[in-house]
Design a protein around this motif. Sequence first.
Motif, PDB file in Angstrom:
ATOM      1  N   VAL A 119      24.532  16.423 -14.534  1.00 30.07           N
ATOM      2  CA  VAL A 119      23.660  15.478 -13.839  1.00 30.07           C
ATOM      3  C   VAL A 119      22.330  15.303 -14.560  1.00 30.07           C
ATOM      4  N   ALA A 120      21.713  16.378 -15.021  1.00 32.22           N
ATOM      5  CA  ALA A 120      20.428  16.266 -15.708  1.00 32.22           C
ATOM      6  C   ALA A 120      20.545  15.389 -16.948  1.00 32.22           C
ATOM      7  N   GLU A 121      21.626  15.558 -17.688  1.00 33.57           N
ATOM      8  CA  GLU A 121      21.833  14.739 -18.890  1.00 33.57           C
ATOM      9  C   GLU A 121      21.979  13.271 -18.526  1.00 33.57           C
ATOM     10  N   LYS A 122      22.719  12.975 -17.462  1.00 24.49           N
ATOM     11  CA  LYS A 122      22.914  11.586 -17.051  1.00 24.49           C
ATOM     12  C   LYS A 122      21.597  10.940 -16.653  1.00 24.49           C
ATOM     13  N   LEU A 123      20.689  11.727 -16.114  1.00 24.57           N
ATOM     14  CA  LEU A 123      19.393  11.206 -15.692  1.00 24.57           C
ATOM     15  C   LEU A 123      18.362  11.209 -16.815  1.00 24.57           C
ATOM     16  N   GLY A 124      18.726  11.756 -17.975  1.00 22.32           N
ATOM     17  CA  GLY A 124      17.793  11.819 -19.086  1.00 22.32           C
ATOM     18  C   GLY A 124      16.688  12.832 -18.889  1.00 22.32           C
ATOM     19  N   LEU A 125      16.951  13.887 -18.086  1.00 24.84           N
ATOM     20  CA  LEU A 125      15.954  14.916 -17.827  1.00 24.84           C
ATOM     21  C   LEU A 125      16.147  16.106 -18.767  1.00 24.84           C
ATOM     22  N   PRO A 126      15.084  16.850 -19.054  1.00 19.21           N
ATOM     23  CA  PRO A 126      15.231  18.070 -19.861  1.00 19.21           C
ATOM     24  C   PRO A 126      16.191  19.039 -19.194  1.00 19.21           C
ATOM     25  N   GLN A 127      16.812  19.875 -20.019  1.00 17.84           N
ATOM     26  CA  GLN A 127      17.779  20.830 -19.471  1.00 17.84           C
ATOM     27  C   GLN A 127      17.096  21.755 -18.476  1.00 17.84           C
ATOM     28  N   PRO A 128      17.562  21.761 -17.220  1.00 16.69           N
ATOM     29  CA  PRO A 128      16.945  22.635 -16.223  1.00 16.69           C
ATOM     30  C   PRO A 128      17.486  24.046 -16.333  1.00 16.69           C
ATOM     31  N   PRO A 129      16.857  24.998 -15.661  1.00 18.69           N
ATOM     32  CA  PRO A 129      17.403  26.362 -15.636  1.00 18.69           C
ATOM     33  C   PRO A 129      18.638  26.414 -14.754  1.00 18.69           C
ATOM     34  N   SER A 130      19.319  27.535 -14.780  1.00 17.64           N
ATOM     35  CA  SER A 130      20.485  27.727 -13.915  1.00 17.64           C
ATOM     36  C   SER A 130      20.083  27.614 -12.450  1.00 17.64           C
ATOM     37  N   ILE A 131      20.976  27.056 -11.649  1.00 22.14           N
ATOM     38  CA  ILE A 131      20.737  26.938 -10.216  1.00 22.14           C
ATOM     39  C   ILE A 131      21.092  28.237  -9.488  1.00 22.14           C
ATOM     40  N   ALA A 132      21.717  29.178 -10.201  1.00 22.71           N
ATOM     41  CA  ALA A 132      22.179  30.421  -9.557  1.00 22.71           C
ATOM     42  C   ALA A 132      21.064  31.183  -8.847  1.00 22.71           C
ATOM     43  N   PRO A 133      19.881  31.387  -9.455  1.00 21.83           N
ATOM     44  CA  PRO A 133      18.828  32.110  -8.723  1.00 21.83           C
ATOM     45  C   PRO A 133      18.419  31.423  -7.422  1.00 21.83           C
ATOM     46  N   LEU A 134      18.449  30.101  -7.394  1.00 19.51           N
ATOM     47  CA  LEU A 134      18.146  29.390  -6.149  1.00 19.51           C
ATOM     48  C   LEU A 134      19.182  29.720  -5.090  1.00 19.51           C
ATOM     49  N   LEU A 135      20.463  29.656  -5.454  1.00 16.29           N
ATOM     50  CA  LEU A 135      21.530  29.907  -4.481  1.00 16.29           C
ATOM     51  C   LEU A 135      21.541  31.358  -4.028  1.00 16.29           C
ATOM     52  N   ARG A 136      21.098  32.269  -4.886  1.00 13.85           N
ATOM     53  CA  ARG A 136      21.032  33.679  -4.494  1.00 13.85           C
ATOM     54  C   ARG A 136      19.779  34.001  -3.683  1.00 13.85           C
ATOM     55  N   GLY A 137      18.891  33.040  -3.522  1.00 17.60           N
ATOM     56  CA  GLY A 137      17.653  33.275  -2.779  1.00 17.60           C
ATOM     57  C   GLY A 137      16.571  33.924  -3.592  1.00 17.60           C
ATOM     58  N   GLU A 138      16.690  33.902  -4.921  1.00 15.92           N
ATOM     59  CA  GLU A 138      15.721  34.549  -5.788  1.00 15.92           C
ATOM     60  C   GLU A 138      14.647  33.582  -6.288  1.00 15.92           C
ATOM     61  N   ARG A 139      14.854  32.295  -6.098  1.00 14.85           N
ATOM     62  CA  ARG A 139      13.877  31.290  -6.503  1.00 14.85           C
ATOM     63  C   ARG A 139      13.751  30.289  -5.365  1.00 14.85           C
TER      64      ARG A 139
ATOM     65  N   ALA B  91       5.219  18.416  -2.093  1.00 16.82           N
ATOM     66  CA  ALA B  91       4.928  19.505  -3.023  1.00 16.82           C
ATOM     67  C   ALA B  91       5.968  19.649  -4.129  1.00 16.82           C
ATOM     68  N   ILE B  92       7.135  19.025  -3.977  1.00 12.00           N
ATOM     69  CA  ILE B  92       8.159  19.104  -5.032  1.00 12.00           C
ATOM     70  C   ILE B  92       7.687  18.323  -6.244  1.00 12.00           C
ATOM     71  N   PRO B  93       7.682  18.908  -7.436  1.00 11.68           N
ATOM     72  CA  PRO B  93       7.243  18.181  -8.633  1.00 11.68           C
ATOM     73  C   PRO B  93       8.086  16.931  -8.872  1.00 11.68           C
ATOM     74  N   GLU B  94       7.429  15.849  -9.270  1.00 14.59           N
ATOM     75  CA  GLU B  94       8.134  14.589  -9.467  1.00 14.59           C
ATOM     76  C   GLU B  94       8.643  14.482 -10.894  1.00 14.59           C
ATOM     77  N   ALA B  95       9.820  13.895 -11.054  1.00 16.26           N
ATOM     78  CA  ALA B  95      10.446  13.711 -12.368  1.00 16.26           C
ATOM     79  C   ALA B  95      10.514  12.231 -12.692  1.00 16.26           C
ATOM     80  N   GLU B  96      10.261  11.902 -13.943  1.00 24.52           N
ATOM     81  CA  GLU B  96      10.399  10.531 -14.420  1.00 24.52           C
ATOM     82  C   GLU B  96      11.760  10.389 -15.108  1.00 24.52           C
ATOM     83  N   LEU B  97      12.541   9.419 -14.661  1.00 24.47           N
ATOM     84  CA  LEU B  97      13.870   9.233 -15.219  1.00 24.47           C
ATOM     85  C   LEU B  97      13.811   8.370 -16.477  1.00 24.47           C
ATOM     86  N   ASP B  98      14.719   8.638 -17.400  1.00 25.06           N
ATOM     87  CA  ASP B  98      14.804   7.918 -18.667  1.00 25.06           C
ATOM     88  C   ASP B  98      15.753   6.732 -18.484  1.00 25.06           C
TER      89      ASP B  98
END
Length: 289
Positions: free
Chosen positions: A146-166, A57-64
């Motif tokens: 890391v996202a830049e190294k992989l050529g991925l679009p800028q992701p949102p902050s990881i903070a909401p995930l770590l706080r349990g909000e996402r 179910a995790i969305p797949e990303a294509e690397l550049d």
Amino acid sequence: MEKLQAAIEIARRKREAEGTATQKGQPVAAGPAAGAGGVNPTTGTGAGTDANALWHAIPEAELDRTALLKSRILSQNASQESTPFDVLRTKILYQMRQNGWKRLAITSPLPQCGKSTAAVNLALALGRQPELRSMLFDLDLRAPTVAEKLGLPQPPSIAPLLRGERSFADHARRVGPNLALALSGVPDTDPTRLLMADSTRETLAGIQQNYDPDIMIFDLPSILIGDDARAFLQHVDCALILVRADQTRYGDFDSCEREVGEYTNVLGVVLNAYRHADGMADAVEGGSA
């Protein structure tokens, strides 16, 4: 520093207590709290949901590929260039399996040692192992790359995930069938409190319980530039230290190794940018400390 160490010790004891409860067959909270009907807010699913379905179910990303080569990310496919990281992967897996460890932090004494590049290459090398599930978290929160190294679009902050909000399913991206990325694209000016928080500990426990990864890699800040890495080391089983042959001073490495050893197990040391006698530079030499 004394307050920080005291808080880390309390958090470590909580984590050890969780591990004991799991061994005895007692239930452990997955994420900040279980919602009504047994739904886990960390994953958005019930506790009994099959891990295979969660990964799918995790969305797949294509690397550049162009971005990968530009950032010296060489291990997406097996090749002569990926060999040093493949060797490092094998050594790390052997030692972690021998000790029953699943969480690996990667850090360095100071910036510009190549720790993030090594973390990404290691994760992609692990991703080529079809029998393994791996995760990579970008927790160098003041300067996530890391996202830049992989050529991925800028992701949102990881903070909401770590706080349990996402949920992890909403935040993460998948590379192939068995590598999940939890990235951050928004610099945080004061991440120490978040990295040592109970919510972070609980979120990681929930992700580990529900997704059942074989190894979780955490790209951390350098040890000697602040307290961020120290704050998070309580959450991992071991740490790999990156040093750069043409830059890292022995005193800095010695201080880094002692600091890491106070909070977790030192798995090994990687010497980066070692210049061979034949003139080949920028090799990565992996080995156990």
